[in-house]
Design an enzyme around this catalytic site. Structure first.
Site, PDB file in Angstrom:
ATOM      1  N   GLU A 155      -5.911  -1.422  -1.029  1.00 28.86           N
ATOM      2  CA  GLU A 155      -6.987  -0.716  -1.735  1.00 28.86           C
ATOM      3  C   GLU A 155      -6.823  -0.990  -3.230  1.00 28.86           C
ATOM      4  O   GLU A 155      -5.778  -0.671  -3.805  1.00 28.86           O
ATOM      5  CB  GLU A 155      -6.908   0.792  -1.473  1.00 28.86           C
ATOM      6  CG  GLU A 155      -7.327   1.201  -0.068  1.00 28.86           C
ATOM      7  CD  GLU A 155      -7.193   2.706   0.180  1.00 28.86           C
ATOM      8  OE1 GLU A 155      -8.030   3.249   0.916  1.00 28.86           O
ATOM      9  OE2 GLU A 155      -6.255   3.341  -0.337  1.00 28.86           O
ATOM     10  N   SER A 202      -0.475   6.543  -3.388  1.00 26.71           N
ATOM     11  CA  SER A 202      -1.270   6.739  -2.174  1.00 26.71           C
ATOM     12  C   SER A 202      -2.430   7.695  -2.414  1.00 26.71           C
ATOM     13  O   SER A 202      -3.360   7.743  -1.607  1.00 26.71           O
ATOM     14  CB  SER A 202      -0.400   7.371  -1.083  1.00 26.71           C
ATOM     15  OG  SER A 202       0.766   6.645  -0.879  1.00 26.71           O
ATOM     16  N   HIS A 240      -3.008  -0.450  -3.975  1.00 23.10           N
ATOM     17  CA  HIS A 240      -2.362   0.350  -2.936  1.00 23.10           C
ATOM     18  C   HIS A 240      -2.101  -0.484  -1.688  1.00 23.10           C
ATOM     19  O   HIS A 240      -3.011  -0.740  -0.898  1.00 23.10           O
ATOM     20  CB  HIS A 240      -3.258   1.559  -2.612  1.00 23.10           C
ATOM     21  CG  HIS A 240      -2.671   2.486  -1.610  1.00 23.10           C
ATOM     22  ND1 HIS A 240      -3.434   3.249  -0.749  1.00 23.10           N
ATOM     23  CD2 HIS A 240      -1.379   2.784  -1.311  1.00 23.10           C
ATOM     24  CE1 HIS A 240      -2.638   3.960   0.019  1.00 23.10           C
ATOM     25  NE2 HIS A 240      -1.385   3.701  -0.304  1.00 23.10           N
ATOM     26  N   ASN A 300      -5.991   7.311   2.962  1.00 22.02           N
ATOM     27  CA  ASN A 300      -5.232   8.557   3.059  1.00 22.02           C
ATOM     28  C   ASN A 300      -6.126   9.790   3.171  1.00 22.02           C
ATOM     29  O   ASN A 300      -5.683  10.836   3.620  1.00 22.02           O
ATOM     30  CB  ASN A 300      -4.227   8.690   1.912  1.00 22.02           C
ATOM     31  CG  ASN A 300      -2.934   7.995   2.280  1.00 22.02           C
ATOM     32  OD1 ASN A 300      -2.262   8.399   3.220  1.00 22.02           O
ATOM     33  ND2 ASN A 300      -2.609   6.923   1.578  1.00 22.02           N
TER      34      ASN A 300
HETATM   35  P1  NAD Z   1      10.691   5.539  -1.866  1.00 27.68           P
HETATM   36  O1  NAD Z   1      11.225   6.906  -2.032  1.00 27.68           O
HETATM   37  O2  NAD Z   1      11.106   4.711  -0.704  1.00 27.68           O
HETATM   38  O3  NAD Z   1      11.032   4.654  -3.179  1.00 27.68           O
HETATM   39  C1  NAD Z   1      10.833   5.111  -4.489  1.00 27.68           C
HETATM   40  C2  NAD Z   1      11.812   4.388  -5.392  1.00 27.68           C
HETATM   41  O4  NAD Z   1      11.528   4.733  -6.741  1.00 27.68           O
HETATM   42  C3  NAD Z   1      13.279   4.781  -5.133  1.00 27.68           C
HETATM   43  O5  NAD Z   1      14.072   3.617  -4.946  1.00 27.68           O
HETATM   44  C4  NAD Z   1      13.675   5.529  -6.404  1.00 27.68           C
HETATM   45  O6  NAD Z   1      15.035   5.331  -6.765  1.00 27.68           O
HETATM   46  C5  NAD Z   1      12.761   4.900  -7.415  1.00 27.68           C
HETATM   47  N1  NAD Z   1      12.544   5.712  -8.619  1.00 27.68           N
HETATM   48  C6  NAD Z   1      12.598   7.046  -8.786  1.00 27.68           C
HETATM   49  N2  NAD Z   1      12.332   7.364 -10.072  1.00 27.68           N
HETATM   50  C7  NAD Z   1      12.100   6.196 -10.723  1.00 27.68           C
HETATM   51  C8  NAD Z   1      11.796   5.856 -12.058  1.00 27.68           C
HETATM   52  N3  NAD Z   1      11.643   6.794 -13.000  1.00 27.68           N
HETATM   53  N4  NAD Z   1      11.654   4.556 -12.374  1.00 27.68           N
HETATM   54  C9  NAD Z   1      11.799   3.601 -11.430  1.00 27.68           C
HETATM   55  N5  NAD Z   1      12.086   3.852 -10.140  1.00 27.68           N
HETATM   56  C10 NAD Z   1      12.233   5.140  -9.800  1.00 27.68           C
HETATM   57  O7  NAD Z   1       9.112   5.671  -1.938  1.00 27.68           O
HETATM   58  P2  NAD Z   1       7.998   4.664  -1.343  1.00 27.68           P
HETATM   59  O8  NAD Z   1       7.741   5.049   0.060  1.00 27.68           O
HETATM   60  O9  NAD Z   1       8.356   3.273  -1.694  1.00 27.68           O
HETATM   61  O10 NAD Z   1       6.727   5.136  -2.191  1.00 27.68           O
HETATM   62  C11 NAD Z   1       6.497   4.665  -3.507  1.00 27.68           C
HETATM   63  C12 NAD Z   1       5.040   4.838  -3.834  1.00 27.68           C
HETATM   64  O11 NAD Z   1       4.259   4.101  -2.889  1.00 27.68           O
HETATM   65  C13 NAD Z   1       4.530   6.270  -3.770  1.00 27.68           C
HETATM   66  O12 NAD Z   1       3.557   6.454  -4.757  1.00 27.68           O
HETATM   67  C14 NAD Z   1       3.929   6.366  -2.387  1.00 27.68           C
HETATM   68  O13 NAD Z   1       2.938   7.363  -2.289  1.00 27.68           O
HETATM   69  C15 NAD Z   1       3.340   4.974  -2.248  1.00 27.68           C
HETATM   70  N6  NAD Z   1       3.143   4.510  -0.868  1.00 27.68           N
HETATM   71  C16 NAD Z   1       4.058   4.765   0.103  1.00 27.68           C
HETATM   72  C17 NAD Z   1       3.839   4.301   1.398  1.00 27.68           C
HETATM   73  C18 NAD Z   1       4.831   4.546   2.510  1.00 27.68           C
HETATM   74  O14 NAD Z   1       4.453   4.379   3.678  1.00 27.68           O
HETATM   75  N7  NAD Z   1       6.065   4.903   2.240  1.00 27.68           N
HETATM   76  C19 NAD Z   1       2.686   3.552   1.681  1.00 27.68           C
HETATM   77  C20 NAD Z   1       1.791   3.268   0.657  1.00 27.68           C
HETATM   78  C21 NAD Z   1       2.022   3.760  -0.621  1.00 27.68           C
END
Ligand code: NAD
Length: 281
Positions: free
Chosen positions: A150, A117, A138, A188
């Site tokens: 994005e 993000s 993104h 963001n």
């Molecule tokens: P989340 O915490 O729901 O999921 C992250 C996952 O990654 C978990 O299942 C975890 O077990 C796994 N993980 C941890 N370490 C790991 C590794 N070394 N290898 C593989 N998997 C691993 O997080 P999320 O909300 O899905 O966010 C993930 C990314 O997406 C982040 O960079 C976040 O900034 C971005 N993002 C999030 C949102 C949102 O609204 N939640 C929106 C857009 C972008």
């Protein structure tokens, strides 16, 4: 594009996997946490069931989509993917380690994209031998519904890589926007005051979260800032807030709020833990 690898089966990884398998693409979904893959598969199954019930997919399409999903706890299984989309937690060191490993596992032609993000795409590309084939892709939450994507061009990202991701986003029914690699990109960055000013309001006791959310919705927004933080995950929102703040050399406008950290310390992460600013079933 026939095979996409996804790293991280959390909120975003599973959503992106659903988008890919329902658009004819084979997906290998990888995660390290016990139970994350099973939980992602159950959620994807629920989405497929919902789409079938609403007539958006017929039974055959849902079955073919289901057959395209592979779950894996072995990163090497992503070696056959043409694009890998990383959706691991918002932590630069962790993501760089994943990119280092992917760079050794995947053939040189594979595009390595990050769903980050806010973090620097240039810094992710720099730990690989293919910074020209590293970019941001993104998606927004929930990925199956939100159309904006994005596509982030790092300092070394090639035009060919940007074009491939723009084409892929379009084929998946999304609306891609190409953005520069700057902290928080466009969305963001613009969203900082949306969250931070709302947190300051409740921190000063001016109003409570439901009041702020109601007012913001009355202005025409689909969700208020506290409802949106609960959807995103307060841990994710805090990481993004901290990353943008530090990336701008502690610019006061972007300073995170102590209430964000307190909520994370309490384990009130929003919908995913059943409790955030609001309580959920
Ligand atoms: P989340 O915490 O729901 O999921 C992250 C996952 O990654 C978990 O299942 C975890 O077990 C796994 N993980 C941890 N370490 C790991 C590794 N070394 N290898 C593989 N998997 C691993 O997080 P999320 O909300 O899905 O966010 C993930 C990314 O997406 C982040 O960079 C976040 O900034 C971005 N993002 C999030 C949102 C949102 O609204 N939640 C929106 C857009 C972008």
């Amino acid at each position: 594009m026939e095979h996409v690898g996804i790293v991280g089966a959390g909120t975003m990884g599973r959503g992106i996997a659903y988008v890919a398998i329902t658009h004819g693409v084979q997906v290998t979904l990888y995660d390290v946490a016990p139970g994350a893959l099973e939980s992602a598969a159950a959620q994807i199954e629920a989405w497929l069931g919902e789409a079938t019930a609403r007539g958006r997919l017929d039974e055959g399409e849902a079955r073919r989509a289901r057959d395209r999903l592979r779950l894996s706890a072995t990163l090497e299984d992503l070696a056959g993917a043409e694009i890998v989309i990383e959706a691991a937690p918002e932590n630069l060191a962790l993501k760089q380690e994943i990119f280092r490993q992917l760079d050794t596992i995947c053939p040189p032609g594979t595009i390595l994209a990050s769903n980050t993000s806010s973090l620097s795409i240039t810094a992710l590309g720099a730990v690989t031998r293919r910074p020209d084939r590293v970019a941001g892709m993104h998606f927004f939450n929930p990925a199956p519904i939100m159309r904006l994507v994005e596509v982030v061009r790092g300092l070394a990202t090639s035009e060919e890589t940007v074009r491939a991701l723009v084409d892929l986003a379009r084929r998946w029914g999304k609306t891609p926007v190409v953005v520069k690699d700057t902290p928080g990109f466009i969305v963001n960055r613009v969203a900082r005051p949306f969250y931070l000013e709302a947190l300051r309001l409740i921190g000063e006791g001016v109003a409570d979260p439901p009041t702020v959310d109601r007012l913001v919705r009355a202005l025409g927004f689909r969700m208020g800032p506290f409802e949106l933080m609960d959807l995103i995950g307060l841990d994710v929102n805090l990481s993004v807030s901290e990353s943008i703040y530090h990336a701008f050399f502690e610019e006061p406008r972007f300073r995170p709020h102590p209430l964000q950290r307190q909520m994370v310390q309490a384990g009130r992460l929003g919908r995913k833990t059943g409790k955030g600013w609001y309580e959920y079933e």
